[in-house]
Write an enzyme that holds these catalytic residues in place. Structure first.
Site, mmCIF file in Angstrom:
data_model
loop_
_atom_site.group_PDB
_atom_site.id
_atom_site.type_symbol
_atom_site.label_atom_id
_atom_site.label_comp_id
_atom_site.label_asym_id
_atom_site.label_seq_id
_atom_site.Cartn_x
_atom_site.Cartn_y
_atom_site.Cartn_z
ATOM 1 N N ASP A 231 0.828 -1.201 0.000
ATOM 2 C CA ASP A 231 0.000 0.000 0.000
ATOM 3 C C ASP A 231 0.865 1.254 0.000
ATOM 4 O O ASP A 231 1.912 1.306 0.646
ATOM 5 C CB ASP A 231 -0.899 -0.006 1.243
ATOM 6 C CG ASP A 231 -1.877 1.148 1.269
ATOM 7 O OD1 ASP A 231 -2.727 1.218 0.363
ATOM 8 O OD2 ASP A 231 -1.773 1.990 2.188
ATOM 9 N N GLU A 261 1.145 -0.234 -4.889
ATOM 10 C CA GLU A 261 0.144 0.772 -5.253
ATOM 11 C C GLU A 261 0.831 2.138 -5.260
ATOM 12 O O GLU A 261 1.086 2.719 -4.209
ATOM 13 C CB GLU A 261 -1.025 0.770 -4.257
ATOM 14 C CG GLU A 261 -2.091 1.790 -4.586
ATOM 15 C CD GLU A 261 -2.422 2.742 -3.441
ATOM 16 O OE1 GLU A 261 -3.356 3.546 -3.602
ATOM 17 O OE2 GLU A 261 -1.743 2.700 -2.407
#
Length: 476
Positions: A231, A261
Site C-alpha cells: 500500500d 500501489e
C-alpha cells in the site's frame, strides 16, 4: 503463471457481519472454476476502528484478529483463525494468496507524548511555516491488549517523523518533529509526499526499519502467503523496498510476487519508481485505468491511443492491469468508477491480451449493495473462459480507428478476434489465420453474429454501437 488472473477479494463496503474470511473460503471452488490463479486479501490486522476498520488505519500489525483491542477481538473480516483457514483453503487449491501490507503510518495510539515540532505547509511540506513549539501527540503505542505477545516493541515519537494533530491545541495540521526530516525517494507531489496520514513512520530510523522487517518475517512465517500487495508505496522511500524485497526472496526461496500501489496518472512517475526499486516489484497500471475512465465518458476519446503512455505498454512484465478497485468506487476520494456500458470493453482490454497481469475487482464480480453496483459475474465468467482457451499465440493489433479498435490472438489450432468501441460500431477486417479459411467464427456474446473467414485468413468482424464482440471458431 501463464494467463494468470488476480482477484481483488474485497470492496470498501464489506460489512463486519459478512465475515469475509469465511465467505471467501466458501467460494474457493467457484473461484478456482472461474480461473483465478491468485487472490489479494485486504489488510488482516487490527485498525484504529476495530471491527469497523478496513485495515488501512493500521493500529497493531501483530493483531490478526486475536486480541481484544479497539473494541473487538475480530477484525472487520473475522478472526485470526478464520484468516489462516481462508489462506490455507485457497492455497491448497492452487490459488496463491497476496497479503495487503500497510507500513506507511499507524493510528490509534495508546498514549500521548510531548515533543517539539514545527508546522509545515500542507501543499508544500518542505516549507516550514512556524517556529518550534511543544505539542502533545498520539505516538505512544504499547498494545496493552496484546501484552507483548509476538513483540515487546514500544513505539515512541522518535520512530515517526510527523503527525497531523496536536492534542494540546486541538489543531489539525501537519507537524514535522524536531530534528527530523521527511523521507526522500518519495513522490514529488506537495513538494515531498512522505506524509499521508496518521503518525508517519520514519524509515531513516534503524529501530523502525528493524521492527517492520521483523514483523514482515513473522507475518510470512505464520501465513505462508505467496505474494504481497504494498500500500501507498509513493509515500515510502524507494530504497526501503529495493533492499528488503530481494532479501525476503532469498530468505524464503520464493518468488514472492509483489505489486505496489503507486497512485499516479503519469506513467513516467511509475517508471521512475520502478527504476528506483530496481524493478523488484510490479505496479498497478493507474494510467490505463484513467484511460478507461476517459474513454467511457467521452465518445470523442481516441480509442486507438488507449494504451499510449501506460505501464503495460512500456513495462508489460511489471504491470498489473485493472478496471476498478476499492479506491475508485463512486463514494471514495479517488472515485473514477468505470460505468456499466464500458465495463465489458475494459475487461476485454485487460483479460484478452498478451501483456500485463490482469486484476478483477470483487465489486464487479459480486456487486456492491451499498452503492447499487450490480454483479458482472456472467460477463466476467465468459471473458475469463475465453482468456483461458484462446489467449495464446500471436497478437495482431488493429488500433487504426479513433473509435473502433480490435486485435486477434491466433496459433495453428485456435484463434480469437476482439472488436470494441466506445462510440459508433462498425466492421473491422482482421487476420485470424489461413488455416481457418472458409470457417465460420461466431460472437461468443451474440451467436446470431457470424463471420466467414476468407481464403487469405481474414474476416469482417462486426461490433454494435458502444459494445464489444469476441469471435471464435464456431463449433460444428
Amino acid at each position: 503463471m501463464k494467463n494468470g488472473i488476480l482477484l481483488q477479494g474485497f470492496h470498501w463496503y464489506i460489512k463486519p457481519e459478512e465475515n469475509l474470511w469465511k465467505k471467501l473460503k466458501e467460494n474457493v471452488d467457484e473461484y478456482k472454476q472461474l480461473g483465478f490463479s491468485a487472490l489479494w486479501l485486504p489488510p488482516a490486522y487490527k485498525g484504529v476502528g476495530g471491527k469497523n476498520d478496513n485495515g488501512y488505519g493500521v493500529y497493531d500489525l501483530y493483531d490478526l484478529g486475536e486480541f481484544n483491542q479497539k473494541g473487538s477481538i475480530e477484525t472487520k473480516y473475522g478472526t485470526k483463525d478464520d484468516y489462516l483457514a481462508c489462506i490455507e483453503a485457497f492455497q491448497n487449491k492452487g490459488i496463491d494468496i497476496y497479503g495487503d501490507i500497510v507500513l506507511n503510518h499507524k493510528m490509534g495510539a495508546d498514549g500521548t507524548e510531548i515533543v517539539n515540532a514545527r508546522e509545515v505547509n500542507r501543499h508544500n511540506t518542505n516549507e516550514i511555516i512556524s517556529n518550534d513549539e511543544q505539542i502533545e501527540v498520539y505516538t505512544l503505542f504499547t498494545f496493552p491488549g496484546r501484552n507483548k505477545k509476538y513483540s515487546d516493541f514500544i513505539w515512541h515519537w522518535y520512530h515517526f517523523d510527523g503527525i497531523d494533530y496536536d492534542e494540546k491545541t486541538h489543531r489539525n495540521t501537519i507537524f514535522l518533529f524536531d530534528h527530523k526530516s521527511w523521507d526522500q525517494e518519495v513522490d514529488d507531489e506537495n513538494g515531498n509526499y512522505d506524509y499521508l496520514m496518521g503518525t508517519d513512520l520514519d524509515f531513516s530510523n534503524e529501530e523502525t526499519v528493524q521492527e517492520v522487517t521483523s514483523w514482515l518475517h513473522w507475518y510470512l512465517d505464520i501465513t505462508h502467503i505467496k505474494g504481497l500487495r504494498l500500500d501507498a508505496v509513493k509515500h515510502i522511500p524507494a530504497y526501503f523496498y529495493q533492499e528488503l524485497l530481494p532479501k525476503l526472496r532469498q530468505d524464503y526461496q520464493e518468488e514472492l510476487f509483489t505489486v505496489g500501489e503507486y497512485w499516479h496518472g503519469d506513467v513516467y512517475h511509475l517508471e521512475n519508481y520502478l527504476k528506483e526499486v530496481n524493478f523488484e516489484m510490479s505496479l498497478f497500471d493507474v494510467p490505463l485505468h484513467y484511460h478507461f475512465y476517459d474513454a467511457s465518458h467521452s465518445e470523442n476519446y481516441d480509442m486507438s491511443h488507449i494504451f499510449d503512455q501506460t505501464l503495460v505498454s512500456m513495462y508489460p512484465s511489471n504491470a498489473v492491469t485493472f478496471v476498478d478497485n476499492h479506491d475508485t468506487e463512486p463514494s471514495q476520494s479517488l472515485a473514477s468508477f468505470i460505468p456499466d456500458e464500458f465495463k465489458g470493453q475494459a475487461y476485454c482490454l485487460i483479460l484478452l491480451r498478451k501483456e500485463g497481469y490482469p486484476c478483477v475487482f470483487y465489486g464487479d464480480l459480486e456487486g456492491i449493495e451499498y452503492e447499487n453496483i450490480s454483479s458482472k459475474k456472467a460477463i466476467l465468467q465468459k471473458i475469463m473462459s475465453l482468456r483461458k482457451e484462446y489467449n495464446n499465440g500471436y497478437q495482431d493489433d488493429y488500433f487504426d480507428h479513433p473509435h473502433l479498435i480490435g486485435w486477434t490472438r491466433h496459433d495453428e489450432f485456435k484463434s480469437m478476434a476482439v472488436v470494441l468501441t466506445n462510440s459508433t460500431g462498425g466492421i473491422k477486417s482482421m487476420y485470424v489465420g489461413k488455416n481457418f479459411s472458409n470457417c465460420y467464427f461466431v460472437n461468443a456474446f451474440n451467436s446470431s453474429q457470424r463471420v466467414c473467414i476468407n481464403e487469405e485468413g481474414y474476416g469482417d468482424f462486426y461490433c454494435e454501437d458502444k459494445n464489444f464482440a469476441v469471435y471464435v471458431k464456431e463449433q460444428s
